[in-house]
Design a protein around this motif. Structure first.
Motif, PDB file in Angstrom:
ATOM      1  N   ALA A  14     -52.095  -6.557 -29.256  1.00  0.00           N
ATOM      2  CA  ALA A  14     -52.520  -6.874 -30.527  1.00  0.00           C
ATOM      3  C   ALA A  14     -53.551  -5.980 -31.190  1.00  0.00           C
ATOM      4  N   LEU A  15     -54.373  -5.324 -30.393  1.00  0.00           N
ATOM      5  CA  LEU A  15     -55.285  -4.369 -30.708  1.00  0.00           C
ATOM      6  C   LEU A  15     -54.747  -2.931 -30.789  1.00  0.00           C
ATOM      7  N   ALA A  16     -53.477  -2.749 -30.448  1.00  0.00           N
ATOM      8  CA  ALA A  16     -52.900  -1.387 -30.484  1.00  0.00           C
ATOM      9  C   ALA A  16     -52.890  -0.481 -31.738  1.00  0.00           C
ATOM     10  N   ASP A  17     -52.942  -1.215 -32.801  1.00  0.00           N
ATOM     11  CA  ASP A  17     -52.850  -0.489 -33.939  1.00  0.00           C
ATOM     12  C   ASP A  17     -54.306  -0.436 -34.723  1.00  0.00           C
ATOM     13  N   VAL A  18     -55.519  -0.997 -34.167  1.00  0.00           N
ATOM     14  CA  VAL A  18     -56.678  -0.965 -34.547  1.00  0.00           C
ATOM     15  C   VAL A  18     -57.696   0.342 -34.369  1.00  0.00           C
ATOM     16  N   PRO A  19     -57.977   0.708 -35.285  1.00  0.00           N
ATOM     17  CA  PRO A  19     -58.813   1.988 -35.043  1.00  0.00           C
ATOM     18  C   PRO A  19     -59.948   1.913 -34.208  1.00  0.00           C
ATOM     19  N   GLU A  20     -60.231   2.880 -33.484  1.00  0.00           N
ATOM     20  CA  GLU A  20     -61.662   2.865 -32.403  1.00  0.00           C
ATOM     21  C   GLU A  20     -62.602   2.841 -33.557  1.00  0.00           C
ATOM     22  N   ASP A  21     -63.684   2.064 -33.291  1.00  0.00           N
ATOM     23  CA  ASP A  21     -64.912   2.294 -33.887  1.00  0.00           C
ATOM     24  C   ASP A  21     -66.177   2.636 -33.033  1.00  0.00           C
ATOM     25  N   ASP A  22     -66.568   4.014 -33.330  1.00  0.00           N
ATOM     26  CA  ASP A  22     -67.740   4.448 -32.532  1.00  0.00           C
ATOM     27  C   ASP A  22     -68.968   4.260 -32.914  1.00  0.00           C
ATOM     28  N   ALA A  28     -73.883  -1.823 -35.516  1.00  0.00           N
ATOM     29  CA  ALA A  28     -72.605  -2.697 -36.021  1.00  0.00           C
ATOM     30  C   ALA A  28     -72.741  -3.936 -36.565  1.00  0.00           C
ATOM     31  N   VAL A  29     -73.980  -4.563 -36.261  1.00  0.00           N
ATOM     32  CA  VAL A  29     -74.132  -5.906 -36.747  1.00  0.00           C
ATOM     33  C   VAL A  29     -75.446  -5.832 -37.811  1.00  0.00           C
ATOM     34  N   VAL A  30     -75.500  -5.983 -38.915  1.00  0.00           N
ATOM     35  CA  VAL A  30     -76.524  -6.133 -39.792  1.00  0.00           C
ATOM     36  C   VAL A  30     -77.349  -7.088 -39.343  1.00  0.00           C
ATOM     37  N   ARG A  31     -78.764  -6.862 -39.090  1.00  0.00           N
ATOM     38  CA  ARG A  31     -79.593  -7.888 -38.754  1.00  0.00           C
ATOM     39  C   ARG A  31     -80.983  -7.782 -39.552  1.00  0.00           C
ATOM     40  N   ASP A  32     -80.538  -8.209 -40.823  1.00  0.00           N
ATOM     41  CA  ASP A  32     -81.766  -8.060 -42.005  1.00  0.00           C
ATOM     42  C   ASP A  32     -82.034  -9.292 -42.307  1.00  0.00           C
ATOM     43  N   TYR A  33     -81.616 -10.294 -41.267  1.00  0.00           N
ATOM     44  CA  TYR A  33     -81.968 -11.590 -41.617  1.00  0.00           C
ATOM     45  C   TYR A  33     -83.533 -12.072 -41.339  1.00  0.00           C
TER      46      TYR A  33
END
Length: 219
Positions: A14-22, A28-33
């Motif tokens: 299922a993840l074969a065509d998902v580009p790698e995210d380095d 990766a997660v916005v933490r401006d809460y």
């Protein structure tokens, strides 16, 4: 091929065509809460904690450090608790109630043995005012997780204002994620399919929280 291998194989396909995210995880997660909601002084923070604990059906008591042993004695007597479980690092002055069989937790203690005690008394790691949550981390004054899940009655002592924070982010800054964390918001409760509330299914039926102020020299 095991069921695990089949599931992992499906995930890979299922993840074969998902580009790698380095991107580094920290970015990766916005933490401006907001780290907390509003500004409160320590006294107001403790009051908010007490209010939210009661809202979760916990029973809240207040005491000075010098009066704590007597209060614990009265709570156990009112409950009729003859056999009380304690973690290994609980301050000894807290366990001065007469006519009480104080049971030390041991690694070899079985769930059946723990189920035969009437109450458990512990400290805590931190308490969160905005959510009315008590967090235990397995420190010597709190003991193993299961000693606070099996007995039907839990007395938890919170040192105020030292152990009280406003929000979950502030609590996480104090906690070690490698420790066995137990997050408690009121007594254990669940609802069946007809929404009938049942307490004591996954933990103590009664949670009593003592907010103790004064000399915090004990561990």
């Amino acid at each position: 091929m095991s069921s695990r291998d089949r599931v992992l194989g499906r995930v890979r396909r299922a993840l074969a065509d998902v580009p790698e995210d380095d991107t580094p995880y920290a970015q990766a997660v916005v933490r401006d809460y907001l780290r907390r909601h509003g500004e409160r002084d320590p006294e107001d923070t403790v009051e908010l904690l007490a209010e939210n604990l009661v809202d979760y059906r916990a029973v809240v008591h207040r005491a000075d450090a010098g009066d704590l042993p007597l209060l614990i004695t009265r709570l156990l007597e009112a409950r009729g608790s003859g056999k009380v479980l304690v973690p290994p690092g609980l301050p000894p002055e807290w366990t001065s109630a007469p006519d009480t069989h104080w049971v030390q937790d041991h690694t070899v203690s079985t769930p059946e043995e723990l189920d035969r005690v009437d109450s458990v008394v512990t400290g805590c790691a931190v308490a969160i005012a905005e959510t009315g949550t008590i967090v235990l981390d397995g420190s010597p004054d709190q003991g193993r997780r299961r000693i606070t899940l099996i007995p039907d009655h839990h007395i938890c002592v919170v040192r105020v204002p030292d152990q009280v924070v406003s929000s979950v982010p502030e609590a996480l800054e104090r906690l070690d994620p490698a420790r066995p964390l137990t997050w408690i918001s009121g007594p254990s409760a669940t609802s069946d399919i007809e929404l009938n509330r049942v307490e004591g299914v996954h933990g103590p039926r009664t949670l009593e929280v003592v907010l103790v102020s004064g000399d915090h020299s004990s561990p």
